[in-house]
Design a protein around this motif. Structure first.
Motif, PDB file in Angstrom:
ATOM      1  N   PHE A  74       0.804  -1.227   0.000  1.00  0.00           N
ATOM      2  CA  PHE A  74       0.000   0.000   0.000  1.00  0.00           C
ATOM      3  C   PHE A  74       0.838   1.278   0.000  1.00  0.00           C
ATOM      4  O   PHE A  74       0.275   2.372  -0.033  1.00  0.00           O
ATOM      5  CB  PHE A  74      -0.929   0.001   1.226  1.00  0.00           C
ATOM      6  N   GLY A  75       2.152   1.141   0.048  1.00  0.00           N
ATOM      7  CA  GLY A  75       3.023   2.303  -0.047  1.00  0.00           C
ATOM      8  C   GLY A  75       2.982   3.211   1.158  1.00  0.00           C
ATOM      9  O   GLY A  75       3.316   4.407   1.040  1.00  0.00           O
ATOM     10  N   LEU A  76       2.592   2.704   2.308  1.00  0.00           N
ATOM     11  CA  LEU A  76       2.497   3.537   3.501  1.00  0.00           C
ATOM     12  C   LEU A  76       3.875   3.808   4.080  1.00  0.00           C
ATOM     13  O   LEU A  76       4.780   2.968   4.022  1.00  0.00           O
ATOM     14  CB  LEU A  76       1.638   2.847   4.559  1.00  0.00           C
ATOM     15  N   ALA A  77       4.040   5.016   4.647  1.00  0.00           N
ATOM     16  CA  ALA A  77       5.252   5.318   5.391  1.00  0.00           C
ATOM     17  C   ALA A  77       5.302   4.443   6.637  1.00  0.00           C
ATOM     18  O   ALA A  77       4.305   3.841   7.053  1.00  0.00           O
ATOM     19  CB  ALA A  77       5.274   6.795   5.769  1.00  0.00           C
ATOM     20  N   ALA A  78       6.484   4.381   7.237  1.00  0.00           N
ATOM     21  CA  ALA A  78       6.690   3.460   8.359  1.00  0.00           C
ATOM     22  C   ALA A  78       5.674   3.681   9.474  1.00  0.00           C
ATOM     23  O   ALA A  78       5.016   2.745   9.944  1.00  0.00           O
ATOM     24  CB  ALA A  78       8.119   3.604   8.888  1.00  0.00           C
ATOM     25  N   ASN A  79       5.533   4.926   9.897  1.00  0.00           N
ATOM     26  CA  ASN A  79       4.647   5.176  11.028  1.00  0.00           C
ATOM     27  C   ASN A  79       3.166   5.154  10.651  1.00  0.00           C
ATOM     28  O   ASN A  79       2.319   4.914  11.513  1.00  0.00           O
ATOM     29  CB  ASN A  79       4.998   6.516  11.684  1.00  0.00           C
ATOM     30  N   LEU A  80       2.829   5.396   9.387  1.00  0.00           N
ATOM     31  CA  LEU A  80       1.449   5.208   8.959  1.00  0.00           C
ATOM     32  C   LEU A  80       1.074   3.728   9.026  1.00  0.00           C
ATOM     33  O   LEU A  80      -0.052   3.373   9.399  1.00  0.00           O
ATOM     34  CB  LEU A  80       1.261   5.747   7.540  1.00  0.00           C
ATOM     35  N   ALA A  81       2.025   2.853   8.673  1.00  0.00           N
ATOM     36  CA  ALA A  81       1.775   1.411   8.781  1.00  0.00           C
ATOM     37  C   ALA A  81       1.601   1.009  10.248  1.00  0.00           C
ATOM     38  O   ALA A  81       0.738   0.188  10.584  1.00  0.00           O
ATOM     39  CB  ALA A  81       2.924   0.630   8.148  1.00  0.00           C
ATOM     40  N   VAL A  82       2.411   1.600  11.126  1.00  0.00           N
ATOM     41  CA  VAL A  82       2.286   1.312  12.560  1.00  0.00           C
ATOM     42  C   VAL A  82       0.927   1.775  13.085  1.00  0.00           C
ATOM     43  O   VAL A  82       0.261   1.081  13.852  1.00  0.00           O
ATOM     44  CB  VAL A  82       3.435   1.986  13.337  1.00  0.00           C
ATOM     45  N   ARG A  83       0.501   2.974  12.650  1.00  0.00           N
ATOM     46  CA  ARG A  83      -0.788   3.499  13.108  1.00  0.00           C
ATOM     47  C   ARG A  83      -1.945   2.658  12.578  1.00  0.00           C
ATOM     48  O   ARG A  83      -2.976   2.503  13.237  1.00  0.00           O
ATOM     49  CB  ARG A  83      -0.987   4.951  12.663  1.00  0.00           C
ATOM     50  N   ALA A  84      -1.820   2.100  11.392  1.00  0.00           N
ATOM     51  CA  ALA A  84      -2.870   1.222  10.854  1.00  0.00           C
ATOM     52  C   ALA A  84      -3.002  -0.037  11.705  1.00  0.00           C
ATOM     53  O   ALA A  84      -4.118  -0.487  12.005  1.00  0.00           O
ATOM     54  CB  ALA A  84      -2.565   0.860   9.400  1.00  0.00           C
ATOM     55  N   CYS A  85      -1.879  -0.612  12.123  1.00  0.00           N
ATOM     56  CA  CYS A  85      -1.926  -1.795  13.001  1.00  0.00           C
ATOM     57  C   CYS A  85      -2.575  -1.448  14.331  1.00  0.00           C
ATOM     58  O   CYS A  85      -3.366  -2.232  14.878  1.00  0.00           O
ATOM     59  CB  CYS A  85      -0.518  -2.330  13.214  1.00  0.00           C
ATOM     60  N   ALA A  86      -2.232  -0.274  14.868  1.00  0.00           N
ATOM     61  CA  ALA A  86      -2.823   0.148  16.138  1.00  0.00           C
ATOM     62  C   ALA A  86      -4.319   0.392  15.996  1.00  0.00           C
ATOM     63  O   ALA A  86      -5.098   0.078  16.902  1.00  0.00           O
ATOM     64  CB  ALA A  86      -2.128   1.415  16.637  1.00  0.00           C
ATOM     65  N   ARG A  87      -4.748   0.939  14.859  1.00  0.00           N
ATOM     66  CA  ARG A  87      -6.180   1.172  14.627  1.00  0.00           C
ATOM     67  C   ARG A  87      -6.952  -0.149  14.622  1.00  0.00           C
ATOM     68  O   ARG A  87      -8.025  -0.248  15.237  1.00  0.00           O
ATOM     69  CB  ARG A  87      -6.363   1.911  13.295  1.00  0.00           C
ATOM     70  N   VAL A  88      -6.421  -1.149  13.955  1.00  0.00           N
ATOM     71  CA  VAL A  88      -7.100  -2.449  13.906  1.00  0.00           C
ATOM     72  C   VAL A  88      -7.167  -3.066  15.298  1.00  0.00           C
ATOM     73  O   VAL A  88      -8.214  -3.589  15.715  1.00  0.00           O
ATOM     74  CB  VAL A  88      -6.389  -3.391  12.920  1.00  0.00           C
ATOM     75  N   GLY A  89      -6.064  -3.008  16.050  1.00  0.00           N
ATOM     76  CA  GLY A  89      -6.066  -3.565  17.393  1.00  0.00           C
ATOM     77  C   GLY A  89      -7.066  -2.882  18.311  1.00  0.00           C
ATOM     78  O   GLY A  89      -7.785  -3.547  19.071  1.00  0.00           O
ATOM     79  N   ALA A  90      -7.144  -1.539  18.242  1.00  0.00           N
ATOM     80  CA  ALA A  90      -8.089  -0.800  19.085  1.00  0.00           C
ATOM     81  C   ALA A  90      -9.533  -1.109  18.709  1.00  0.00           C
ATOM     82  O   ALA A  90     -10.395  -1.273  19.585  1.00  0.00           O
ATOM     83  CB  ALA A  90      -7.815   0.701  18.958  1.00  0.00           C
ATOM     84  N   ASN A  91      -9.818  -1.191  17.410  1.00  0.00           N
ATOM     85  CA  ASN A  91     -11.177  -1.515  16.975  1.00  0.00           C
ATOM     86  C   ASN A  91     -11.579  -2.930  17.374  1.00  0.00           C
ATOM     87  O   ASN A  91     -12.741  -3.184  17.715  1.00  0.00           O
ATOM     88  CB  ASN A  91     -11.303  -1.343  15.457  1.00  0.00           C
ATOM     89  N   ARG A  92     -10.641  -3.855  17.346  1.00  0.00           N
ATOM     90  CA  ARG A  92     -10.946  -5.225  17.756  1.00  0.00           C
ATOM     91  C   ARG A  92     -11.244  -5.301  19.259  1.00  0.00           C
ATOM     92  O   ARG A  92     -12.144  -6.032  19.685  1.00  0.00           O
ATOM     93  CB  ARG A  92      -9.775  -6.142  17.419  1.00  0.00           C
ATOM     94  N   LEU A  93     -10.517  -4.524  20.059  1.00  0.00           N
ATOM     95  CA  LEU A  93     -10.790  -4.501  21.495  1.00  0.00           C
ATOM     96  C   LEU A  93     -12.174  -3.943  21.783  1.00  0.00           C
ATOM     97  O   LEU A  93     -12.925  -4.483  22.607  1.00  0.00           O
ATOM     98  CB  LEU A  93      -9.727  -3.670  22.211  1.00  0.00           C
TER      99      LEU A  93
END
Length: 388
Positions: A41-60
Motif C-alpha cells: 500500500f506504499g504507507l510510510a513506516a509510522n502510517l503502517a504502525v498506526r494502521a496496526c494500532a487502529r485495527v487492534g483498538a477496533n478489535r478490542l
C-alpha cells in the motif's frame, strides 16, 4: 490526502482479514503485517504502525461489545509525532503522505487558535467529513490536578423524566428535551415520506432539508448535557465533594427486551445518559473533582433514612417502615450519595445497614419487612466492590 485515506483504509482492511480475529495486540499485529503494509500500500513506516494500532483498538472495542469489526472506510487516518507537526508561526501542519511530506495551511477559528497557542501537539487525525472537506483533528494533552480531599458526596440520579437529580435537591427536567426530540422525529419522518413519493426535484430538496437538519438534535442534546455537567462539577468543587453517579452500562439492552411501543423505544434509545457521564468525568478530571460510578441496584426502592425497601410510584417514594414520603429521584440521588460515601470512606459500608423491625414481644414485624429487604443493600454493595 484522498490517496492517503484510501491507502490507510485498505491497509486496515487487509490487516483485519489476514490476522486471526482473536489477536488484539498491536505489537503482534505489527510483527506479522508491517512489511506487507509498506510494500502493498506504499504507507510510510509510522502510517503502517498506526494502521496496526487502529485495527487492534477496533478489535478490542468490538470484543467488549460482542460484535465483529466492521469494514474500514476511507474517512480518517491516524498521525503521531513522527509524521505530524504543527507550526504556530504560519499556522500550518506538516503531514506525511504517500508522496512525501506536505505542509498545509489550516483554517483555524479563534477558539482553535486559543487552544493551540504555545502548544506542541504530538498526535492528530486526518478526516474527511460528509461535506467533502478535509479536517485535521489535533489532540492536546493536559496535566490534570490531583483530586481534592473530600468528606462529602453529591449523588446524581439519571433518568428520562428528569435528566439528572442531585442529592442537594437540584434537578433538570427532560420535558423540553423530549419535546424537541419528538418534533425532530416527526419532521424527519414527514420529509422522508415525501422523498420516497414525490418527483426527482422534490426528492433532491428533501435530501437537502434532511442534511440541514442533521446534527441539530444531537447538538442540542450535547448543549443540555454540557450545562448540567458543568453545574454539578462546579457545585462539587465549591463544596469540596466528590460526585457519585449510577453505572447504567447495558441498560439499553435490558430495556429493549421489554415489550414497548415504537415511540417509547425511540425515546429510550435516544437517552444520552452515557454522554452525560462522560461530560461529568472529563470535567471532573479537569477540575480535580473525583467522579465514581456505583451500582444502581435498588437505589430507587431503598429508603435513604432507614434503608428499608419502600414503594416507588412514578415520581413519588413512600417508605412503609419510617413513613418517609418524598420525590423518588431525590431519594434515589441520596441513596447513590450514601453508596458513594461508603466507597470513599476508609470505614467502608458499615453505615449502610438497617435494624430489624420488632414488636413488643421481640418478634419480627413481617408486614413491614418484605422478604429479602434486610439483605438487599448489603448484596448490591458486595457486588459493587467485587466488580470494581
Amino acid at each position: 490526502m484522498e490517496v492517503v485515506l484510501h491507502a490507510f483504509a485498505a491497509a486496515c482492511n487487509y490487516t483485519n482479514e489476514v490476522i486471526k480475529p482473536q489477536i488484539t495486540s498491536k505489537t503482534t499485529i505489527q510483527n506479522v503485517v508491517y512489511e506487507d503494509l509498506r510494500s502493498k500500500f506504499g504507507l510510510a513506516a509510522n502510517l503502517a504502525v498506526r494502521a496496526c494500532a487502529r485495527v487492534g483498538a477496533n478489535r478490542l472495542a468490538a470484543k467488549r461489545q460482542g460484535k465483529p469489526v466492521k469494514a474500514f472506510k476511507p474517512t480518517s487516518a491516524d498521525y503521531d509525532a513522527r509524521i505530524f507537526a504543527f507550526t504556530e508561526k504560519d499556522w500550518t501542519v506538516s503531514l506525511t503522505t504517500l508522496s512525501g511530506r506536505e505542509h498545509i495551511k489550516i483554517d483555524a477559528g479563534n477558539y482553535q487558535r486559543g487552544k493551540l497557542k504555545g502548544r506542541k501537539p504530538t498526535s492528530a487525525k486526518l478526516c474527511k467529513h460528509r461535506d467533502g472537506q478535509y479536517y485535521i483533528h489535533i489532540q492536546l494533552k493536559d496535566e490534570v490536578p490531583d483530586p481534592q480531599p473530600t468528606k462529602k458526596v453529591i449523588g446524581v440520579d439519571f433518568g428520562r423524566r428528569d435528566i439528572a437529580a442531585t442529592s442537594n435537591g437540584d434537578s433538570w427536567s427532560g420535558k423540553q428535551l423530549t419535546k424537541t426530540r419528538d418534533r425532530y422525529s416527526k419532521t424527519r419522518a414527514s420529509v422522508q415520506r415525501k422523498a420516497s413519493t414525490r418527483t426527482r426535484s422534490s426528492r433532491r430538496r428533501c435530501r437537502q432539508v434532511l442534511a440541514r437538519l442533521s446534527g441539530r438534535e444531537r447538538r442540542f442534546q450535547a448543549w443540555v448535557n454540557h450545562n448540567i455537567s458543568k453545574t454539578i462539577i462546579q457545585q462539587a468543587k465549591s463544596e469540596q465533594a466528590l460526585v457519585a453517579i449510577e453505572d447504567l452500562t447495558g441498560i439499553r439492552e435490558r430495556t429493549n427486551q421489554k415489550p414497548r411501543n415504537k415511540t417509547e423505544r425511540r425515546r429510550s434509545n435516544s437517552w444520552a445518559f452515557y454522554q452525560l457521564r462522560m461530560f461529568l468525568e472529563y470535567k471532573g478530571l479537569r477540575n480535580g473533582v473525583e467522579v465514581i460510578a456505583v451500582s444502581p441496584r435498588y437505589t430507587s426502592q431503598t429508603c435513604n433514612q432507614c434503608l428499608h425497601i419502600g414503594l416507588r410510584s412514578e415520581k413519588k417514594f413512600k417508605c412503609g417502615n419510617c413513613g418517609l414520603s418524598c420525590d423518588a429521584d431525590l431519594n434515589g440521588a441520596k441513596m447513590i450519595a450514601l453508596l458513594g460515601l461508603s466507597v470513599n470512606q476508609p470505614g467502608g459500608s458499615n453505615g449502610l445497614c438497617c435494624n430489624l423491625s420488632t414488636d413488643f414481644s421481640g418478634l419480627l414485624k413481617a408486614h413491614t419487612l418484605p422478604q429479602g429487604s434486610v439483605w438487599v443493600v448489603y448484596v448490591f454493595l458486595v457486588q459493587h466492590f467485587i466488580y470494581s
